[in-house]
Design an enzyme around this catalytic site. Structure first.
Site, mmCIF file in Angstrom:
data_model
loop_
_atom_site.group_PDB
_atom_site.id
_atom_site.type_symbol
_atom_site.label_atom_id
_atom_site.label_comp_id
_atom_site.label_asym_id
_atom_site.label_seq_id
_atom_site.Cartn_x
_atom_site.Cartn_y
_atom_site.Cartn_z
ATOM 1 N N HIS A 32 0.809 -1.219 0.000
ATOM 2 C CA HIS A 32 0.000 0.000 0.000
ATOM 3 C C HIS A 32 0.843 1.271 0.000
ATOM 4 C CE1 HIS A 32 -3.451 -2.370 0.312
ATOM 5 N NE2 HIS A 32 -3.358 -2.675 1.590
ATOM 6 N N ARG B 97 -14.692 -9.563 -22.254
ATOM 7 C CA ARG B 97 -14.399 -10.974 -21.987
ATOM 8 C C ARG B 97 -15.345 -11.481 -20.909
ATOM 9 N NH1 ARG B 97 -8.606 -12.734 -19.675
ATOM 10 N NH2 ARG B 97 -9.396 -11.876 -17.728
ATOM 11 N N GLU C 273 -5.090 -19.176 -24.774
ATOM 12 C CA GLU C 273 -4.172 -19.072 -23.637
ATOM 13 C C GLU C 273 -3.887 -20.434 -23.020
ATOM 14 O OE1 GLU C 273 -5.872 -16.492 -20.641
ATOM 15 O OE2 GLU C 273 -7.899 -17.149 -21.064
ATOM 16 N N ASP D 180 -1.155 -16.389 -19.493
ATOM 17 C CA ASP D 180 -1.474 -17.783 -19.179
ATOM 18 C C ASP D 180 -0.812 -18.752 -20.152
ATOM 19 O OD1 ASP D 180 -3.026 -17.959 -16.823
ATOM 20 O OD2 ASP D 180 -4.637 -16.907 -17.856
ATOM 21 N N CYS E 252 -3.247 -9.895 -25.919
ATOM 22 C CA CYS E 252 -3.689 -9.020 -24.820
ATOM 23 C C CYS E 252 -2.981 -9.348 -23.516
ATOM 24 C CB CYS E 252 -5.201 -9.083 -24.661
ATOM 25 S SG CYS E 252 -5.804 -10.718 -24.220
HETATM 26 C C1 PEP Z 1 -3.609 -13.622 -20.296
HETATM 27 O O1 PEP Z 1 -3.694 -14.712 -19.727
HETATM 28 O O2 PEP Z 1 -2.645 -13.282 -21.004
HETATM 29 C C2 PEP Z 1 -4.675 -12.616 -20.132
HETATM 30 C C3 PEP Z 1 -4.674 -11.496 -20.811
HETATM 31 O O3 PEP Z 1 -5.640 -12.878 -19.217
HETATM 32 P P1 PEP Z 1 -5.465 -12.688 -17.633
HETATM 33 O O4 PEP Z 1 -4.179 -11.967 -17.389
HETATM 34 O O5 PEP Z 1 -6.654 -11.936 -17.188
HETATM 35 O O6 PEP Z 1 -5.445 -14.118 -17.170
HETATM 36 MG MG MG Z 2 -5.565 -15.392 -18.868
#
Ligand code: PEP
Ligand code: MG
Length: 587
Positions: free
Chosen positions: A198, A341, A442, A466, A513
């Site tokens: 924090h 999503r 992923e 992931d 992403c």
């Molecule tokens: C990922 O797994 O790359 C992703 C964008 O999803 P999250 O980070 O929400 O698991």
């Molecule tokens: Mg993910």
């Protein structure tokens, strides 16, 4: 060398808040309170419990006051830290156990409260989970405050600091951080702490350079020593030589010039030197982040992580609540796209407030999460799908499923979506009949069958966070093996290439992403492999756009082709880093 010059000491810590600071040290050591132990006569027990309650009330008043000040000075997000503190004061387990200990032992209430809170702190500290360790910090902070009130002792705080100093502390509690006088504390260095503590969040909000995790620095320095804080690299230098100061003076000027160039360039088009436009999108977690995403010139939202609507909530958000949120984001970006999503809960994001939905699992990352959970709870899933569909009438909404492992899940999800569409038609609700539906890639099995999945959806978005953890068997949240989490591993690059090629064969656009997309070193590799869109957290956008404008797409393609022929992740990383450094000069 000047004989009076003390020896220079360079210590590596963790970069917590960007910037460079130089000045005299103010050593701020928190000592544990001495808690006297004595017995309380049976006749005074009711009084003693009343004293405990008064101590809790006084503490509540102090924390509420700090919270209001922080809210006024820094804003509601920073003030929310103190909600966690107020919750500690209401924790019936902690209070009840203290009173039970008092009734059983007859020891003074300070001793009982100290014993019980120490047991809790120890239990939290021992769990290998950063979030819970932070909660131990909250509890420690509140417990000290309660004890001070019971013992009638005044606390010293950083607000008393009047002259410009670099605060060097063993730890900085959230209440310490709240009291920081920003014109006096020019830098912050702590022995302990992590990027998400924090105090660090407050330091960042105040734009005070900070380095944490410098282990036992407080035992090696004294108030009055001079220290240089490099918040960019997470380095501190005690008693820097004139040469070091000169070097850092130049670095500081370069960084400032570079940052202002990034900002100025962020309004220009995201176009490479050879004229290729690159679509740069934002990842958001809450509707309120729309403003920042727009300020950073995102061309839309590439990932709206809707689970944050469900996290920290005591109830499942219904169709109307979700619809209002999705509609606001869709409308804010229209006609630019917003990829929503569906719920990605479980794994590192347990739904704590809603019992019965996620159960304890030995391997939560391989467990009952995301689309698996939604398909088992079709009514809850459909509620979200209807909300997303209805929002599609107010902008360019695209829907995306997380954690798809194969075509069967994709088909089943699409069947539930078809039912949701039909229900809305029956209700006479408007929605975009052509709303695009995509799949996250992923899980390695999805990547390996991307050609099959491509027949059942209209876009792919590769979740590298992931994908890398599952492909390399490296827990993405485990700091002991973080060095093995290598985005430039040939397996990762080949997987991405395969997904891009399979997607393109059926004319599907392919985005990334995961965090890789927002890192300028990896970005040209992704573009060179053929990725069409990059989605990242909004603060990463200016630096990525700047680099897009400094490189040629043809060079990025050559870089990716070379990388695919190489076999060592570190060498590939070094090659990508050289590519970046050769094009983005900071001076
Ligand atoms: C990922 O797994 O790359 C992703 C964008 O999803 P999250 O980070 O929400 O698991
Ligand atoms: Mg993910």
């Amino acid at each position: 060398m000047d004989p009076r010059q003390k020896t220079e000491l360079v210590v590596q810590g963790i970069s917590a808040s960007n910037g460079i600071a130089y000045g005299e040290i103010f050593l701020y050591l928190q000592t544990e309170l001495e808690v006297p132990a004595y017995g309380v006569d049976a006749g005074r027990r009711v009084e003693e419990i009343a004293r405990f309650e008064q101590g809790l009330v006084a503490t509540r008043q102090q924390i509420t006051k700090i919270k209001n000040e922080v809210e006024h000075n820094l804003g509601p997000d920073e003030a929310r830290i103190f909600d966690a503190h107020l919750m500690v004061l209401e924790d019936q387990a902690l209070i009840g156990e203290t009173i039970r200990e008092f009734e059983n032992t007859g020891a003074n209430i300070e001793t009982c409260f100290n014993n019980v809170s120490q047991r809790y702190i120890k239990a939290f500290d021992e769990i290998n989970d950063e979030y819970l360790r932070e909660r131990a910090g909250d509890l420690r902070d509140v417990a000290q405050r309660v004890l001070r009130n019971l013992l009638g002792q005044e606390a010293h705080h950083l607000g008393e600091l009047a002259e410009k100093r670099v605060v060097v502390a063993n730890d900085i509690t959230p209440s310490d951080a709240a009291g920081i006088n920003r014109s006096a504390a020019i830098g912050i260095v702590t022995d302990s702490g992590s990027k998400t503590s924090h105090a660090v969040i407050v330091a960042r909000a105040l734009k005070i350079p900070a380095v944490v995790g410098v282990r036992d620095l407080t035992t090696k320095v004294a108030s009055g020593d001079r220290i240089l804080v490099d918040g960019y690299e997470g380095v501190v230098i005690v008693n820097p030589t004139d040469q070091t100061l000169f070097r850092y003076g130049r670095i500081q000027t370069e960084k400032k010039t570079f940052e202002s160039r990034l900002l100025a360039a962020s309004r220009l088009p995201a176009e490479t030197l050879d004229g290729v436009h690159v679509t740069l999108l934002a990842n958001i977690e809450k509707a309120e982040e729309t403003g920042e995403a727009r300020e950073c010139q995102a061309e839309g939202v590439g990932l709206f992580r809707t689970e944050y609507l469900y996290l920290n909530s005591s109830h499942l958000p219904g169709e109307e609540e979700q619809f209002a949120t999705y509609k606001a984001v869709a409308a804010a970006f229209a006609p630019q796209p917003v990829v929503i999503r569906t719920l990605d809960i479980g794994g590192d994001k347990p739904l704590e407030g809603i019992p019965g939905l996620v159960h304890h699992e030995t391997n939560p990352f391989l467990g009952f999460r995301a689309i698996r959970l939604c398909l088992e709870h079709p009514e809850m899933f459909k509620e979200q799908l209807r909300a997303i569909l209805r929002a599609s009438a107010f902008g360019k909404v695209r829907l995306m499923y997380p954690m798809i492992s194969g075509v069967e899940e994709l088909r089943r999800a699409n069947t539930v979506l078809a039912e949701a569409r039909e229900e809305l038609r029956q209700r006479g609700e408007r929605f975009d009949e052509k709303m695009e539906v995509g799949s996250m890639i992923e899980i390695p099995s999805a990547a390996a069958t991307a050609d099959i999945l491509a027949r059942h959806c209209s876009f792919f978005s590769i979740g590298t966070n992931d994908l890398i953890q599952y492909l390399l068997a490296i827990d993405r949240g485990n700091d002991h093996i973080a060095h093995l989490y290598e985005p430039t591993h040939p397996a990762v690059l080949r997987m991405i290439k395969r997904v891009v090629d399979d997607g393109h064969k059926r004319r599907l656009p392919v985005a990334v992403c995961g965090e890789m997309a927002g890192d300028p070193v990896f970005m040209p590799l992704l573009l060179g492999l053929g990725v069409d869109e990059l989605s990242m957290s909004p603060p990463s956008l200016p630096a990525v756009k700047y680099f897009v404008r400094a490189m040629k797409m043809s060079d990025a393609r050559k870089l990716a082709a070379e990388a695919l022929e190489m076999d060592d992740p570190k060498e590939i990383y070094a090659r990508a880093e050289d590519f970046y450094k050769a094009r983005v000069k900071m001076d």
